[in-house]
Design a protein around this motif. Structure first.
Motif, PDB file in Angstrom:
ATOM      1  N   PHE A  70       0.488  -1.303  -0.145  1.00 58.93           N
ATOM      2  CA  PHE A  70      -0.288  -0.019   0.018  1.00 58.93           C
ATOM      3  C   PHE A  70       1.207   1.139   0.038  1.00 58.93           C
ATOM      4  CE2 PHE A  70      -3.135  -3.209   1.545  1.00 58.93           C
ATOM      5  CZ  PHE A  70      -3.547  -2.958   0.488  1.00 58.93           C
ATOM      6  N   ALA A  71       0.823   1.874  -0.981  1.00 58.39           N
ATOM      7  CA  ALA A  71       1.236   3.384  -1.145  1.00 58.39           C
ATOM      8  C   ALA A  71       0.478   4.293  -1.179  1.00 58.39           C
ATOM      9  CB  ALA A  71       1.481   3.221  -2.580  1.00 58.39           C
ATOM     10  N   LEU A  72       0.518   5.371  -0.499  1.00 55.39           N
ATOM     11  CA  LEU A  72      -0.150   6.559   0.275  1.00 55.39           C
ATOM     12  C   LEU A  72       0.423   8.082  -0.390  1.00 55.39           C
ATOM     13  CD1 LEU A  72      -2.059   7.344   2.561  1.00 55.39           C
ATOM     14  CD2 LEU A  72      -0.376   8.060   4.210  1.00 55.39           C
ATOM     15  N   ALA A  73      -0.689   8.608  -0.504  1.00 56.49           N
ATOM     16  CA  ALA A  73      -0.191   9.563  -1.266  1.00 56.49           C
ATOM     17  C   ALA A  73      -0.123  10.737  -0.121  1.00 56.49           C
ATOM     18  CB  ALA A  73      -1.080  10.473  -2.454  1.00 56.49           C
ATOM     19  N   THR A  74       0.712  11.793  -0.477  1.00 53.49           N
ATOM     20  CA  THR A  74       1.672  13.057  -0.035  1.00 53.49           C
ATOM     21  C   THR A  74       0.650  13.976  -0.487  1.00 53.49           C
ATOM     22  OG1 THR A  74       3.443  12.034   0.285  1.00 53.49           O
ATOM     23  CG2 THR A  74       3.726  13.443   1.195  1.00 53.49           C
ATOM     24  N   PRO A  75      -0.389  14.603   0.725  1.00 50.53           N
ATOM     25  CA  PRO A  75      -1.050  15.652   0.269  1.00 50.53           C
ATOM     26  C   PRO A  75      -0.369  16.599   0.137  1.00 50.53           C
ATOM     27  CG  PRO A  75      -1.265  14.909   2.200  1.00 50.53           C
ATOM     28  CD  PRO A  75      -0.314  14.231   2.276  1.00 50.53           C
ATOM     29  N   ALA A  76      -0.764  18.055  -0.661  1.00 51.13           N
ATOM     30  CA  ALA A  76       0.103  19.435  -0.375  1.00 51.13           C
ATOM     31  C   ALA A  76       0.991  19.251  -1.317  1.00 51.13           C
ATOM     32  CB  ALA A  76       0.198  19.938   0.677  1.00 51.13           C
ATOM     33  N   LEU A  77       2.248  18.280  -1.486  1.00 53.37           N
ATOM     34  CA  LEU A  77       2.999  18.612  -2.325  1.00 53.37           C
ATOM     35  C   LEU A  77       2.414  19.050  -3.942  1.00 53.37           C
ATOM     36  CD1 LEU A  77       5.514  15.692  -1.213  1.00 53.37           C
ATOM     37  CD2 LEU A  77       5.646  17.958  -0.682  1.00 53.37           C
ATOM     38  N   ASN A  78       1.291  19.025  -4.306  1.00 59.13           N
ATOM     39  CA  ASN A  78       0.577  19.741  -5.759  1.00 59.13           C
ATOM     40  C   ASN A  78      -0.862  19.895  -5.708  1.00 59.13           C
ATOM     41  OD1 ASN A  78      -0.458  17.186  -5.465  1.00 59.13           O
ATOM     42  ND2 ASN A  78       0.411  16.403  -7.625  1.00 59.13           N
ATOM     43  N   THR A  79      -1.325  20.609  -6.454  1.00 59.67           N
ATOM     44  CA  THR A  79      -2.450  21.522  -6.196  1.00 59.67           C
ATOM     45  C   THR A  79      -3.424  20.458  -7.108  1.00 59.67           C
ATOM     46  OG1 THR A  79      -1.388  23.565  -6.573  1.00 59.67           O
ATOM     47  CG2 THR A  79      -2.386  23.134  -4.334  1.00 59.67           C
TER      48      THR A  79
END
Length: 307
Positions: free
Chosen positions: A3-12
């Protein structure tokens, strides 16, 4: 399943970002990463574009992190979780520079890095960086080979059309052997062939669970696939993007499952279709606190069902 978790706020990215992300910065991202590190998630995924063409900003957003810097920062802030660039366009950096950056992070952090890479697709981005767009496929194949030489050879030498080197040493070497995993992104047959020949995994984009088996069958038909079949990762996002390929214009409302039954059905469908890993994005909740609660809930309620 991994399971890979997207890292938020590094893109909009407008199609999928949560309301709290545009105003978030380093403290919020680091808190999120440390929370994921305390749980059982396998990777944090890190997006990348070096510049965003003005005409694309409406559909893709203006904020995009540089993924190697992001990976180094988050590896320093965590202890266990791995980083996965999702996805780094390979032709943008000299292969020796990229090999050195990754090996240095690996050396300091005890491994914990996977290179997710592809040829890239924004022609304007290539133009401003001075990289020939029409040669990106050939450059990517050559750069992959050169990076592996740099990572694995005590006396690295390479002679290609785009890069040449000899009579050099490159240390430190990566911790992971024979080298950090490489996952190739892209939906074309050329991308799938590249993944089978040069990669340790494949990251499709806008491929559904119904389409996935045919793609996997094609890769399995390639001679290079057989040697890595038992360790080859097929990582599919669970986010049901409703966007046009290349333009990223929204064609409908992107769906991100958030309740237990929907998430379980989604993961099971992808697993039956042949996925070995999934990339998960939290639903578009209003606050960071809600997002942290959701990734902990997912860790407790969903991930154990597929280990």
């Amino acid at each position: 399943m991994k399971f890979a978790l997207a890292t938020p706020a590094l893109n909009t990215y407008p199609a999928a970002m949560a309301p709290w992300e545009p105003k978030a910065g380093g403290p919020e991202i680091l808190r999120y990463a440390r929370k994921a590190d305390s749980l059982s998630w396998d990777w944090l995924t890190l997006p990348e574009h070096l510049v965003m063409p003005t005409e694309m900003a409406e559909h893709m957003g203006s904020r995009w992190a540089e993924s190697i810097t992001a990976a180094a920062t988050l590896m320093g802030a965590t202890e266990r979780i791995h980083m996965l660039t999702y996805i780094l366009p390979l032709p943008y950096r000299h292969p020796l520079l990229l090999a050195k950056q990754i090996a240095t992070m690996e050396f300091l952090a005890g491994g914990r890095f996977t290179l997710g890479t592809a040829v890239g697709h924004l022609e304007k981005e290539f133009e401003v960086l001075g990289v020939p767009f029409n040669k990106r496929g050939a450059m990517t194949d050559e750069y992959l080979a050169a990076i592996k030489v740099a990572w694995t050879s005590d006396k690295p030498e390479f002679e290609g059309e785009f890069v040449r080197f000899k009579d050099i040493t490159i240390e430190p070497k990566p911790i992971q052997k024979p080298h950090p995993p490489i996952f190739i992104g892209g939906n074309s047959k050329a991308a799938m062939k590249r993944a089978a020949e040069h990669g340790d995994g494949w990251i499709p984009w806008l491929v559904t669970s119904e389409e996935l088996p045919d793609c996997i069958a094609y890769m399995k038909s390639l001679p290079a696939y057989a040697a890595k079949a038992d360790r080859f990762e097929i990582l599919v996002t669970t986010t049901a993007y409703q966007v046009e390929d290349y333009s990223h214009a929204e064609s409908g409302a992107t769906q991100i499952a958030g309740d237990r039954d929907s998430v379980l059905r989604e993961i099971e469908s992808l697993r039956k279709a042949g996925a070995t890993s999934v990339q998960v994005m939290p639903p578009r909740v209003e606050t960071l606190e809600e997002s942290l609660d959701w990734i902990e809930w997912y860790d407790q309620e969903i991930i154990p069902q597929f280990r």
